[in-house]
Scaffold this motif. Structure first.
Motif, PDB file in Angstrom:
ATOM      1  N   PHE A 528       0.825  -1.206   0.000  1.00 52.68           N
ATOM      2  CA  PHE A 528       0.000   0.000   0.000  1.00 52.68           C
ATOM      3  C   PHE A 528       0.866   1.266   0.000  1.00 52.68           C
ATOM      4  CE2 PHE A 528      -2.156  -3.292   2.624  1.00 52.68           C
ATOM      5  CZ  PHE A 528      -3.137  -3.648   1.700  1.00 52.68           C
ATOM      6  N   ASP A 529       1.913   1.228  -0.794  1.00 51.43           N
ATOM      7  CA  ASP A 529       2.818   2.367  -0.937  1.00 51.43           C
ATOM      8  C   ASP A 529       3.507   2.750   0.359  1.00 51.43           C
ATOM      9  OD1 ASP A 529       2.161   2.598  -3.663  1.00 51.43           O
ATOM     10  OD2 ASP A 529       0.403   3.837  -3.170  1.00 51.43           O
ATOM     11  N   GLN A 530       3.667   1.762   1.243  1.00 53.47           N
ATOM     12  CA  GLN A 530       4.352   2.001   2.505  1.00 53.47           C
ATOM     13  C   GLN A 530       5.372   0.904   2.741  1.00 53.47           C
ATOM     14  OE1 GLN A 530       0.815   2.917   5.332  1.00 53.47           O
ATOM     15  NE2 GLN A 530       2.594   3.891   6.272  1.00 53.47           N
ATOM     16  N   GLN A 531       6.399   1.244   3.520  1.00 52.14           N
ATOM     17  CA  GLN A 531       7.407   0.275   3.895  1.00 52.14           C
ATOM     18  C   GLN A 531       7.056  -0.308   5.263  1.00 52.14           C
ATOM     19  OE1 GLN A 531       9.875  -0.723   1.802  1.00 52.14           O
ATOM     20  NE2 GLN A 531       8.765   0.619   0.361  1.00 52.14           N
ATOM     21  N   TRP A 532       7.108  -1.646   5.350  1.00 50.21           N
ATOM     22  CA  TRP A 532       6.737  -2.331   6.583  1.00 50.21           C
ATOM     23  C   TRP A 532       7.849  -3.304   6.964  1.00 50.21           C
ATOM     24  CZ3 TRP A 532       1.929  -1.008   8.601  1.00 50.21           C
ATOM     25  CH2 TRP A 532       1.054  -0.364   7.724  1.00 50.21           C
ATOM     26  N   LYS A 533       7.866  -3.642   8.234  1.00 49.65           N
ATOM     27  CA  LYS A 533       8.693  -4.727   8.716  1.00 49.65           C
ATOM     28  C   LYS A 533       7.744  -5.826   9.188  1.00 49.65           C
ATOM     29  CE  LYS A 533      12.410  -3.703  10.863  1.00 49.65           C
ATOM     30  NZ  LYS A 533      13.371  -4.149   9.837  1.00 49.65           N
ATOM     31  N   GLN A 534       7.820  -6.989   8.557  1.00 52.87           N
ATOM     32  CA  GLN A 534       6.953  -8.111   8.912  1.00 52.87           C
ATOM     33  C   GLN A 534       7.754  -9.148   9.688  1.00 52.87           C
ATOM     34  OE1 GLN A 534       5.501 -10.534   5.719  1.00 52.87           O
ATOM     35  NE2 GLN A 534       4.041 -11.654   7.008  1.00 52.87           N
ATOM     36  N   THR A 535       7.128  -9.669  10.745  1.00 52.78           N
ATOM     37  CA  THR A 535       7.754 -10.753  11.509  1.00 52.78           C
ATOM     38  C   THR A 535       6.926 -12.020  11.342  1.00 52.78           C
ATOM     39  OG1 THR A 535       6.513 -10.418  13.577  1.00 52.78           O
ATOM     40  CG2 THR A 535       8.465  -9.058  13.238  1.00 52.78           C
ATOM     41  N   PHE A 536       7.593 -13.150  11.455  1.00 53.53           N
ATOM     42  CA  PHE A 536       6.937 -14.457  11.517  1.00 53.53           C
ATOM     43  C   PHE A 536       7.529 -15.176  12.716  1.00 53.53           C
ATOM     44  CE2 PHE A 536       6.752 -19.022  10.331  1.00 53.53           C
ATOM     45  CZ  PHE A 536       5.362 -19.153  10.391  1.00 53.53           C
ATOM     46  N   GLU A 537       6.676 -15.549  13.673  1.00 56.12           N
ATOM     47  CA  GLU A 537       7.148 -16.026  14.971  1.00 56.12           C
ATOM     48  C   GLU A 537       6.484 -17.363  15.329  1.00 56.12           C
ATOM     49  OE1 GLU A 537       6.704 -12.796  17.847  1.00 56.12           O
ATOM     50  OE2 GLU A 537       6.719 -11.375  16.167  1.00 56.12           O
ATOM     51  N   PRO A 538       7.016 -18.472  14.884  1.00 55.15           N
ATOM     52  CA  PRO A 538       6.488 -19.770  15.291  1.00 55.15           C
ATOM     53  C   PRO A 538       6.879 -20.062  16.745  1.00 55.15           C
ATOM     54  CG  PRO A 538       8.424 -20.046  13.924  1.00 55.15           C
ATOM     55  CD  PRO A 538       8.126 -18.586  13.924  1.00 55.15           C
ATOM     56  N   ARG A 539       6.014 -20.829  17.420  1.00 53.86           N
ATOM     57  CA  ARG A 539       6.258 -21.134  18.831  1.00 53.86           C
ATOM     58  C   ARG A 539       5.858 -22.580  19.096  1.00 53.86           C
ATOM     59  NH1 ARG A 539       3.876 -17.612  23.983  1.00 53.86           N
ATOM     60  NH2 ARG A 539       5.010 -18.718  25.634  1.00 53.86           N
ATOM     61  N   LEU A 540       6.659 -23.258  19.922  1.00 53.99           N
ATOM     62  CA  LEU A 540       6.418 -24.651  20.297  1.00 53.99           C
ATOM     63  C   LEU A 540       6.594 -24.760  21.810  1.00 53.99           C
ATOM     64  CD1 LEU A 540       5.750 -27.270  18.719  1.00 53.99           C
ATOM     65  CD2 LEU A 540       8.190 -27.832  18.834  1.00 53.99           C
ATOM     66  N   TYR A 541       5.612 -25.395  22.456  1.00 54.17           N
ATOM     67  CA  TYR A 541       5.617 -25.454  23.922  1.00 54.17           C
ATOM     68  C   TYR A 541       5.167 -26.840  24.366  1.00 54.17           C
ATOM     69  CZ  TYR A 541       4.215 -24.395  28.749  1.00 54.17           C
ATOM     70  OH  TYR A 541       4.073 -24.395  30.118  1.00 54.17           O
ATOM     71  N   TYR A 542       5.932 -27.418  25.297  1.00 57.85           N
ATOM     72  CA  TYR A 542       5.555 -28.720  25.860  1.00 57.85           C
ATOM     73  C   TYR A 542       5.470 -28.587  27.375  1.00 57.85           C
ATOM     74  CZ  TYR A 542       5.658 -33.561  27.374  1.00 57.85           C
ATOM     75  OH  TYR A 542       5.351 -34.751  27.978  1.00 57.85           O
ATOM     76  N   ALA A 543       4.431 -29.209  27.958  1.00 54.54           N
ATOM     77  CA  ALA A 543       4.252 -29.202  29.414  1.00 54.54           C
ATOM     78  C   ALA A 543       3.828 -30.585  29.867  1.00 54.54           C
ATOM     79  CB  ALA A 543       3.210 -28.164  29.826  1.00 54.54           C
ATOM     80  N   TYR A 544       4.389 -30.996  31.007  1.00 54.36           N
ATOM     81  CA  TYR A 544       4.012 -32.276  31.589  1.00 54.36           C
ATOM     82  C   TYR A 544       3.838 -32.094  33.095  1.00 54.36           C
ATOM     83  CZ  TYR A 544       4.060 -37.044  33.301  1.00 54.36           C
ATOM     84  OH  TYR A 544       3.726 -38.214  33.928  1.00 54.36           O
ATOM     85  N   VAL A 545       2.640 -32.477  33.567  1.00 52.47           N
ATOM     86  CA  VAL A 545       2.332 -32.490  34.995  1.00 52.47           C
ATOM     87  C   VAL A 545       1.659 -33.823  35.290  1.00 52.47           C
ATOM     88  CG1 VAL A 545       1.112 -31.359  36.894  1.00 52.47           C
ATOM     89  CG2 VAL A 545       1.973 -29.987  34.969  1.00 52.47           C
ATOM     90  N   PRO A 546       2.239 -34.676  36.124  1.00 51.81           N
ATOM     91  CA  PRO A 546       1.607 -35.967  36.419  1.00 51.81           C
ATOM     92  C   PRO A 546       0.391 -35.786  37.312  1.00 51.81           C
ATOM     93  CG  PRO A 546       3.556 -35.686  37.767  1.00 51.81           C
ATOM     94  CD  PRO A 546       3.533 -34.513  36.836  1.00 51.81           C
ATOM     95  N   GLU A 547      -0.506 -36.767  37.263  1.00 52.71           N
ATOM     96  CA  GLU A 547      -1.696 -36.675  38.105  1.00 52.71           C
ATOM     97  C   GLU A 547      -1.362 -37.107  39.530  1.00 52.71           C
ATOM     98  OE1 GLU A 547      -3.902 -40.936  37.423  1.00 52.71           O
ATOM     99  OE2 GLU A 547      -4.237 -39.358  35.926  1.00 52.71           O
TER     100      GLU A 547
END
Length: 821
Positions: A528-547
């Motif tokens: 759109f006739d403008q200069q932009w900075k684009q980011t792409f930020e993938p994220r991966l998260y693992y959690a373990y809590v026993p019962e």
């Protein structure tokens, strides 16, 4: 009662005595009034301003020296001096102008013919004939017209005297802050005194006129003439409804620069006489407020809630008290105290507290001491609440924390490792009434018997230690954070007279492990006739809590969390410390952001994420790991505990331009092809002050498991919310809100307000109709509608009468900036 008044405004009875009659006002050009013309500043409400001209003669060598200028001078028979032809006399900072002035032989008094003009610093007086002392500040003027420039005050009087102490005393006089061409309002009194030194005026046999119509009468009244606080009567609040009359007359006490008080007698036709008050103080870094009210021997009165009896409090004393204090010992050590109590759970519903009767659900009791250090944060408190329900169920009585001690610390190393120490020790207590050994009690509303759950039946102590260690690597291109936390919880419980074989000494140890990671990619784009900075930020998260088996553990302060974006990246399924939910999940998602290249301001953010579960979530609020919710009777609870994947969560924040912004959230269950929650919000903010908000919300029944069963919706919720504030002119604001429950085809709230702001006054008119859910969201059968018309007048320079709705407008119409009257 505040919220059901047909109107809340000023009214009054006019005295049958002879009314004061000031002389007619002078034209604006004789009162130092200068119209703005085309030079008016933006948003200016007045058509002009008062401009004080300079003196016609220089100041004398001493304050007592009298300088004069005249066209002629001659001596009279008695040694007096007669000056004629545009006479000007100046003594110190006062100046007299007159066609002819006669100075007596003693040279201590000047007698001036009219029309005369007298100027004092910041004040103009014009009139007929008068006399001025030449060796003091005393003066007398007939048919006087005065202006106080800085305070924009003006008025007229049959006679004015300037006393030796600098006060001005007038007979048959008026007072107003309106422009010279306006008769919107004025105060008229038979005897009026203005004390510029102290900043107030008084009037006896006074009336308030709007136009030429008298609308209020005082035998005596004290009013401010500047911004300084003054003791005196404030404007009353009067309401008329089908139940009768509700009249409040506050009196303000300016006791000292750092503390004051307000006493408010209140008469309510269908309840009786109430006395309320507020005391405020400020001592160094300490400040506090105490307020309350007392009504002896309530006459009963009707209640708008159809679910409650009208005469429930007939003959009882009704009251409330609310005290708060905050202070600091040092920059790091502060403390707070709060105590609130009411005679009954329906007090605020019957008598109100602010505009529209915002729900007062709790009154807090608190004593707290906190230390905020570089490494350690310490907190010690005793805390409780009075829940304001009527009638109050026994199982709704809140727990008190007597006491609660918290000690938290964090150590960070330069290589990314960190350690945390988190600890809390609390004793929980509540007093249950009429509960037998099996936990049964009688519901006062229905007469049925109900039972306190075992998990809510005990008092006791809980010590919770949750130390943690972790490492966070955070280069410019991403982050990685493994974290391990140990939950160690110990209980000592007391079930009182309750028959149970549960263990009263309990402990629980639960390891909580997580691994959080993400990458950050950036690129420059042109759109759109403008200069932009684009980011792409993938994220991966693992959690373990026993019962862990927690079926015999109490429930002091715990609630289950609803799924949310932040929950994707958290191992905790419950608030509080009484339940640690079992979790074995992998969360994955990605975000992209568009930043303006020149400013770095975020214009658009889009995030999508989901969790995959590798096992069922067996621990629920009951804490039993061996049973799941019943699929036939509690399908949504069962599905939430056994599903393999969370809903896909999509969030969008888009700042379209400097005026338009939007937010969107969507929770979609791909397995059932069903939307669980959705919301959309669009806002327009104009530089001129206009605001438009469009909102939509959908929530599947059973989506939110928090709260008691009676507080959970038993239907799919679909709401439409529209609100706006339109500044039609610099003087006129239009405000509105409409909230619609599409599921049940009903209006939840309708609000329409008009604010008119002029040079010397303002008017606020608000109509509000809303649905009260009677504290049971699980059914709409006991809901009822309430409504009210609220009216407020503001007389600038005097104050206002009626309930101020500004804070409510700001909550109901996000983005609205309240007009300062």
């Amino acid at each position: 009662m505040g919220k059901r008044l047909v109107w809340t405004a000023l009214t009054g009875l006019i005295s049958s005595t002879a009314q004061a009659a000031p002389p007619a006002p002078l034209p604006a050009d004789q009162l130092d009034w200068a119209p703005w013309g085309d030079q008016a500043p933006a948003g200016e409400l007045c058509g002009g301003r008062y401009i004080e001209p300079g003196y016609l003669l220089p100041e004398g060598k001493t304050p007592e020296e009298v300088l004069s200028n005249s066209g002629s001078a001659e001596y009279g028979d008695d040694g007096e001096t007669i000056l004629g032809g545009n006479v000007v006399l100046r003594r110190g900072e006062s100046q007299l102008e007159s066609p002819q002035v006669r100075v007596n032989a003693a040279r201590d008094t000047a007698f001036a013919e009219g029309p005369l003009t007298i100027r004092y610093p910041g004040m103009l007086v014009r009139g007929g004939e008068g006399q001025v002392s030449l060796d003091s500040d005393a003066a007398r003027i007939d048919d006087a017209h005065y202006v106080v420039h800085d305070q924009r005050l003006r008025g007229d009087a049959q006679s004015m005297q300037r006393l030796n102490d600098g006060r001005y005393r007038m007979t048959e006089a008026s007072f107003t802050t309106c422009a010279p061409d306006s008769r919107l309002w004025r105060i008229v009194g038979s005897d009026v005194t203005i004390d510029r030194e102290q900043g107030f005026g008084t009037a006896s046999n006074a009336r308030l006129e709007m136009g030429d119509v008298p609308v209020f009468y005082w035998p005596w009244v004290r009013f401010p003439i500047d911004d300084r606080r003054q003791s005196g009567f404030l404007w009353p609040t009067m309401g008329i409804s089908s139940d009768g009359l509700d009249y409040s007359q506050p009196y303000y006490l300016n006791l000292a620069p750092n503390y004051d008080a307000t006493i408010t007698p209140r008469a309510i036709t269908d309840h009786g006489f109430m006395l309320g008050g507020e005391f405020r103080y400020l001592f160094g870094s300490d400040q506090g407020t105490i307020e309350g009210a007392y009504l002896p021997n309530d006459s009963g009165g009707e209640n708008e809630n159809p679910n409650d009896p009208n005469d429930a409090f007939d003959g009882e004393d009704r009251w409330y008290i609310d005290y708060s204090h905050y202070g600091r010992f040092t920059d790091r050590l502060d403390y707070a105290m709060r105590y609130g109590a009411a005679s009954d759970g329906r007090y605020f519903e019957d008598f109100g507290r602010d505009f529209g009767e915002q729900d007062t659900e709790y009154l807090e009791r608190l004593a707290r001491l906190s230390y905020q250090g570089t490494t350690w944060n310490l907190d010690a408190r005793a805390q409780g609440y009075q829940r304001l329900d009527y009638p109050l169920d026994e199982d709704d009585r809140p727990y008190y924390k007597l006491p609660s001690l918290t000690a938290n610390a964090r150590w960070d190393q330069d290589n990314g490792f960190y350690q945390e120490w988190n600890s809390n020790a609390t004793y929980f207590w509540r007093d249950l009434h009429g509960v037998d050994s099996d936990g049964f009690w009688e519901d006062e509303e229905t007469g049925d018997t109900r039972q306190i759950r075992l998990r809510e039946a005990a008092n006791g102590s809980r010590v919770n230690l949750t130390p943690a260690v972790g490492w966070r690597g955070q280069p410019s291109w991403g982050f990685l954070e493994p974290r391990f936390q140990l939950w160690q919880t110990n209980y000592q419980l007391d079930y009182g007279n309750r028959d149970t074989d549960r263990d009263e000494s309990l402990s629980r140890t639960v390891p909580v492990s997580s691994l959080d990671s993400g990458l950050i990619f950036e690129r420059d784009v042109s759109l759109f006739d403008q200069q932009w900075k684009q980011t792409f930020e993938p994220r991966l998260y693992y959690a373990y809590v026993p019962e862990r088996d927690q079926s015999e553990f109490p429930d002091f302060d715990t609630d289950e969390r609803a799924i949310s974006w932040s929950q994707l990246w958290s191992p905790y399924r419950f608030t509080g410390s009484d339940r640690v939910g079992d979790v074995n999940k992998l969360s994955y998602g990605a975000s992209t952001r568009f930043l303006e290249d020149d400013t770095g301001r975020e214009r658009l953010s889009l995030s999508v994420g989901q969790s995959a579960y590798f096992s069922d979530r067996n621990i629920d609020i009951e804490g039993d790991p061996d049973t799941l919710p019943n699929k036939e009777t509690d399908y949504e609870d069962w599905y939430r505990a056994t599903r393999d994947r969370s809903p896909v969560i999509t969030q969008l924040d888009w700042r379209i331009n400097d005026q338009w912004r939007s937010r969107y959230e969507w929770f979609y269950d791909a397995d059932r092809s069903k939307t669980e929650k959705a919301s959309a919000y669009l806002q327009y903010l104009s530089p001129a002050g206009h605001v438009v908000n469009l909102g939509y919300r959908w929530q599947l029944q059973g989506f939110d498991p928090s709260g008691d069963e009676e507080d959970r919706l038993n239907y799919n919720r679909e709401d439409f919310d529209v609100s706006f504030a339109y500044k039609a002119t610099s003087s006129l604001d239009l405000i509105g809100r409409y909230l619609y429950d599409n599921t049940n085809s009903r209006d939840l709230e309708t609000l329409a307000g008009v604010q008119f702001n002029s040079c010397c006054s303002a008017v606020q008119v608000v109509w509000r109709e809303w649905v009260d859910d009677n504290d049971t969201a699980s059914t709409i059968d006991d809901d009822y509608s309430d409504r009210g018309l609220f009216l407020r007048f503001v007389f600038k320079g005097l104050g206002g009468v009626g309930q101020n709705a500004d804070s409510y407008f700001a909550r109901s119409v996000p983005g609205y900036q309240a007009t300062q009257f």
